[in-house]
Design an enzyme around this catalytic site. Structure first.
Site, short mmCIF file in Angstrom:
data_model
loop_
_atom_site.label_atom_id
_atom_site.label_comp_id
_atom_site.label_asym_id
_atom_site.label_seq_id
_atom_site.Cartn_x
_atom_site.Cartn_y
_atom_site.Cartn_z
N LYS A 70 0.85 -1.19 0.00
CA LYS A 70 0.00 0.00 0.00
C LYS A 70 0.88 1.24 0.00
O LYS A 70 1.88 1.30 0.72
CB LYS A 70 -0.86 -0.02 1.28
CG LYS A 70 -1.85 1.11 1.40
CD LYS A 70 -3.20 0.75 0.82
CE LYS A 70 -4.14 1.92 0.71
NZ LYS A 70 -3.86 2.80 -0.45
N LYS A 94 5.28 2.25 8.38
CA LYS A 94 4.07 2.98 8.79
C LYS A 94 2.86 2.04 8.95
O LYS A 94 2.15 2.09 9.94
CB LYS A 94 3.76 4.03 7.72
CG LYS A 94 2.78 5.10 8.12
CD LYS A 94 2.42 6.00 6.91
CE LYS A 94 3.63 6.72 6.33
NZ LYS A 94 3.23 7.68 5.25
N LYS A 106 5.16 2.34 -3.02
CA LYS A 106 5.07 3.75 -3.44
C LYS A 106 5.26 3.81 -4.93
O LYS A 106 5.90 2.94 -5.53
CB LYS A 106 6.17 4.58 -2.76
CG LYS A 106 5.81 6.05 -2.66
CD LYS A 106 4.80 6.23 -1.55
CE LYS A 106 4.56 7.66 -1.20
NZ LYS A 106 3.98 7.77 0.15
N THR A 190 -4.92 12.71 6.81
CA THR A 190 -3.51 12.84 7.19
C THR A 190 -3.36 13.97 8.21
O THR A 190 -2.71 13.82 9.25
CB THR A 190 -2.63 13.11 5.95
OG1 THR A 190 -2.92 12.09 4.98
CG2 THR A 190 -1.16 13.08 6.29
N ASN A 221 -2.73 19.75 1.21
CA ASN A 221 -3.87 19.17 1.91
C ASN A 221 -3.57 18.85 3.38
O ASN A 221 -4.31 19.25 4.28
CB ASN A 221 -4.31 17.92 1.13
CG ASN A 221 -5.45 17.21 1.79
OD1 ASN A 221 -5.25 16.46 2.74
ND2 ASN A 221 -6.65 17.45 1.34
N SER A 358 -7.35 5.29 4.32
CA SER A 358 -7.30 4.53 3.06
C SER A 358 -7.70 3.08 3.32
O SER A 358 -8.41 2.46 2.53
CB SER A 358 -5.88 4.53 2.48
OG SER A 358 -5.66 5.66 1.67
N1 GLU Z 1 0.63 8.92 0.44
C1 GLU Z 1 0.17 8.75 1.77
C2 GLU Z 1 1.32 8.38 2.69
O1 GLU Z 1 2.45 8.66 2.40
C3 GLU Z 1 -1.03 7.82 1.87
C4 GLU Z 1 -0.83 6.42 1.38
C5 GLU Z 1 -2.10 5.60 1.32
O2 GLU Z 1 -3.15 6.09 1.69
O3 GLU Z 1 -2.00 4.46 0.87
O4 GLU Z 1 1.12 7.86 3.74
#
Ligand code: GLU
Length: 432
Positions: A70, A94, A106, A190, A221, A358
């Site tokens: 993810k 994370k 990513k 976030t 955001n 998410s």
């Molecule tokens: N891009 C966000 C992060 O760095 C969200 C990633 C997601 O929701 O999968 O955590």
């Protein structure tokens, strides 16, 4: 640093150091010292003038021991293979800290999206999914928004994926528009997650919000929502910046009105904002670098990685730093800050609200049932406060930094999953 290629190396150095602190098995650490898959693609995009331009895109599945991978997709000129791998490693950590059933991933495209027309942007988004369609999927790897990508782009991407697969598949991507299967509360998640972490920290430190001066680097955001929620609690937001510069006001800013100005000044199509923060309100103009070095109580880097380096770490005056961006502090810079007794709430915890909601979106898509905003907020609060408490507790009881405590938790969880498959110890002893 954000424009060099060393960010992944820096992330690995930090991981090695954290692994030693956490005392995890070398096998676990070894499995995290490399990415499982890194795909590089060339994306041909028809431009509005009829020409074809080629953009380089990446997707990295870092580690999937805890579940499908993810992580977001970034559209930015500084995107590189190194950056994508570092960000995917941090997603792995994370998701483990938050207790999500995910590994880390990513993606990104090396592009300045502000220079594209909305139609070019749509073609680029769809081209990315055409190239990656076999690497993503609800049980394989689930993308989401990241820097300079948004709900509209996620909607185009989902649509392209469904067209290729010839079936509905909303759980392939999160952060979609609500009308296309997105979740309530994902846009603020976030920022809200970071705010909840700050609220928990403030309780433990006995902070009185009106006495706390906050500087926020990055007014996208996440920066907006954390600023808005802090101001509502009475915190004084004395400085804000975007990529064009920073503004400072000793009395503090009214966040809603700055955001409204910024949004009103956006392109007609509403994809990207055109106006810089410095054009908006009564203030003193300062630079992004000056903002980072302001004498404030709370500094919130909420833009890109690598903004606090060994060059400016000794000049940072804020006593507390909350990383809303991914990787804003390089590892050696962090050591300098820790020696100076700074308290750093690390990205892998502080910005995990996004991926937590998410996860809720993915669960809702798979069950075909939508939750209310109150339910989303309550569940986010429950998960992130639990993770915060665990990190804080480990940090206090094992006398380690908050980042070291957070990594320890993640590495132990990943370690348990690795051990469940059998480690060297198990096979060597011939146990059944
Ligand atoms: N891009 C966000 C992060 O760095 C969200 C990633 C997601 O929701 O999968 O955590």
């Amino acid at each position: 640093m954000s424009n060099t290629n060393d960010i992944y190396q820096d992330a690995l150095n930090r991981l090695r150091q954290m692994g030693q602190d956490a005392d995890v098995s070398p096998e676990v650490l070894d499995s995290l010292m490399r990415a499982e898959v890194v795909v590089t693609v060339s994306l041909p995009v028809r431009m509005d003038d009829g020409s074809t331009k080629y953009f380089t895109g990446y997707r990295c599945h870092y580690n999937d021991v805890l579940g499908p991978t993810k992580g977001g997709i970034r559209f930015h000129p500084q995107v590189s293979r190194s950056e994508v791998q570092a960000l995917a490693l941090w997603m792995t950590i994370k998701c483990a800290i938050a207790g999500l059933p995910y590994g880390g991933a990513k993606g990104g495209v090396e592009v300045n999206p502000k220079a594209l027309s909305p139609m070019e942007l749509e073609r680029l988004s769809r081209a990315y999914v055409r190239a990656m369609a076999d690497f993503i999927g609800p049980d394989i790897d689930i993308p989401a928004p990241d820097v300079y990508t948004n709900a509209r782009i996620m909607g185009w991407m989902m649509d392209e994926y469904e067209t290729i697969k010839r079936r509905r598949s909303p759980a392939v991507i999160t952060g979609k528009p609500i009308s296309l299967g997105g979740s309530l509360g994902r846009d603020e998640a976030t920022g809200r997650g970071a705010y909840l972490c700050i609220r928990e920290m403030a309780t433990r430190l006995g902070w009185v919000p009106a006495e706390i001066r906050v500087a926020i680097q990055g007014f996208g955001n996440a920066g907006y929502h954390v600023a808005r929620l802090l101001q509502k609690d009475g915190y004084r937001i004395v400085a804000i910046s975007d990529s064009k510069g920073a503004i400072y006001s000793e009395e503090g800013f009214d966040i809603e009105s700055i955001w409204t100005h910024k949004m009103q000044a956006s392109q007609v199509q509403g994809v990207y904002c055109e106006h810089a923060i410095c054009e908006l309100v009564e203030h003193k103009n300062i630079s992004n670098d000056e903002l980072l070095e302001l004498d404030v109580d709370l500094l919130i880097p909420a833009a890109l990685e690598g903004v606090i380096t060994t060059k400016n770490a000794a000049n940072i005056k804020a006593t507390h730093i909350v990383e809303v961006a991914n990787g804003p502090i390089l590892s050696e810079a962090e050591n300098i800050l820790l020696e100076r007794n700074k308290i750093i709430l690390p990205d892998v915890l502080a910005n995990s609200g996004g991926v937590i909601v998410s996860y809720f979106e993915w669960v809702q898509n798979r069950s075909g049932y939508a939750w209310s905003l109150d339910e989303i907020r309550a569940r986010l609060e429950e998960m992130i406060v639990k993770a915060f408490n665990e990190v804080w507790h480990t940090s206090m009881h094992e006398e380690r930094s908050l980042r070291s405590a957070a990594y320890t938790m993640a590495l132990r969880r990943i370690g348990d999953a690795v051990a469940a498959h059998g480690t060297r110890e198990y096979f060597k002893n011939g146990k059944k």
